[in-house]
Design an enzyme around this catalytic site. Sequence first.
Site: not given
Ligand code: SIN
Length: 498
Positions: A164-165, A245, A266, A300
């Site tokens: 979701w992030n 996770s 990931e 992450c």
């Molecule tokens: C970011 O670091 O802004 C993106 C992170 C990602 O692509 O997982």
Amino acid sequence: MLTMTSLTLTLQRQDLMPGTQLIGAEWRAAADGRVLEVTDPATGRVFATVPDGSAADARAAVDAAVAAFPAWRATPAKQRATIIKRWNDLLLAHQEDLGRLISREQGKPLAEAKGEVAYAASYVEWFGEEATRANGDIIPAPVSGRRMMALKEPVGVVAAITPWNFPAAMIARKIAPALAAGCTVVCKPAEDTPLTSLALIRLALEAGVPPGVINIVTASRERTPEVVDVWLADGRVRKISFTGSTAVGKHLARHSADTLKKLSLELGGNAPFIVFDDADVDAAIDGVMAAKFRNGGQTCVSPNRIYVQDKVYEAFVAKLGARVAALKVGPATDAASQIGPMINARAIAKIDQHVRDAIERGARVITGGKRLQGPGFESDNYYAPTVLANVTGEMQCSCEETFGPVAPITRFATEGEVIAAANATPFGLASYFYSTDVRRIHRVTDALESGIVGVNEGALAAEAAPFGGVKESGYGREGSVHGLDDYLHTKYVCQGQL
Ligand code: SIN
């Protein structure tokens, strides 16, 4: 006097919120009609619904992806590339609407959300270009009369399970390489943020991706296991690409063993951020602001443990405290907001638990350290950007990923000591350090156990870079040429009797 500039999060194109999931050529409800409510984390109010997909929907999605695979695989790479690049153009043309959707369901400020759309599109553009470069090799034969070749082939149906992030970027960086390789896709976005994924996929179809090549099943937290279990058990699904996770990643690895799927995982991180005495402290502060507070710390690769060497410790703590205290927290509808709400109540509870635990064990609150409630905060999902000093290794915030706007600072004396501390974790996604000593830069780069290292830099992600971890942060790479290779098999062909 401060004036608040209000932003609207209403979409110009309402059909980018279809309210249905895509299986084959059909946008449809869940097989049993159940729905999943989507909540705006800024207000705590439900503002949309999508299907709450089931095992039946998951099976139908695989059937559609299997049926579409032969034709998509046989489509010339240049033609696939043209379609993927058209998808990139459509993402950029709808940057405003997609940004609004991200802000609405995920909470990040609108400027940041629109930045995520551009970031997502950069992967789509990259893999559109890479589609035409899935080259194999001609191998010099060790004996005469033979031609030996290594051909690249798509792995088949791919299950993409996204978090979701970064609801747009994660879909883009899994589905674009799959399409480029000639794979077909079944996809399940996170239960908190299904809308952005549906919009992206609607635009992929408008770009010319044929029906069945991408299928999406949306599902609640409760029903996600039944959807994913279907894909795990089905031998026709040849790869899983998952971001989330470590616990779920291990579950996927265990349960895909029976059908020996290819995996890209990931997973969680616990990134160290090290500031040596010889660092440019102001640059390090800029770096930590960019790396830690982007997306409210819900990233992450966010620094989770900040180590600062003796001589610069006090100056660093004071400067970072001042910068963080000035951050403006609020909903994405306020143009001044720099940090939005956290995604949900569970996230807030974890952040607050980490802060309380650190304080009980002796950490000093430099700024923040509490939930934000009352006027201006319509939901309970806001947390004050926080700096903690005197943090030690046994505190929860040092051992687990906090995933929030909390910067815990630990003092250290020697390079050997800080390398040992930085590596004393099962995780190995990202790490960062600041130093101006060229010999130290090489030593520390080599010593850090992580898939990504930022040296005097806090913003590392880019479509051309291989993104991924080591240890329990997973395996596989996203972005770069390696990101395409993860969706390809190598077939060795030996032709004799020449
Ligand atoms: C970011 O670091 O802004 C993106 C992170 C990602 O692509 O997982």
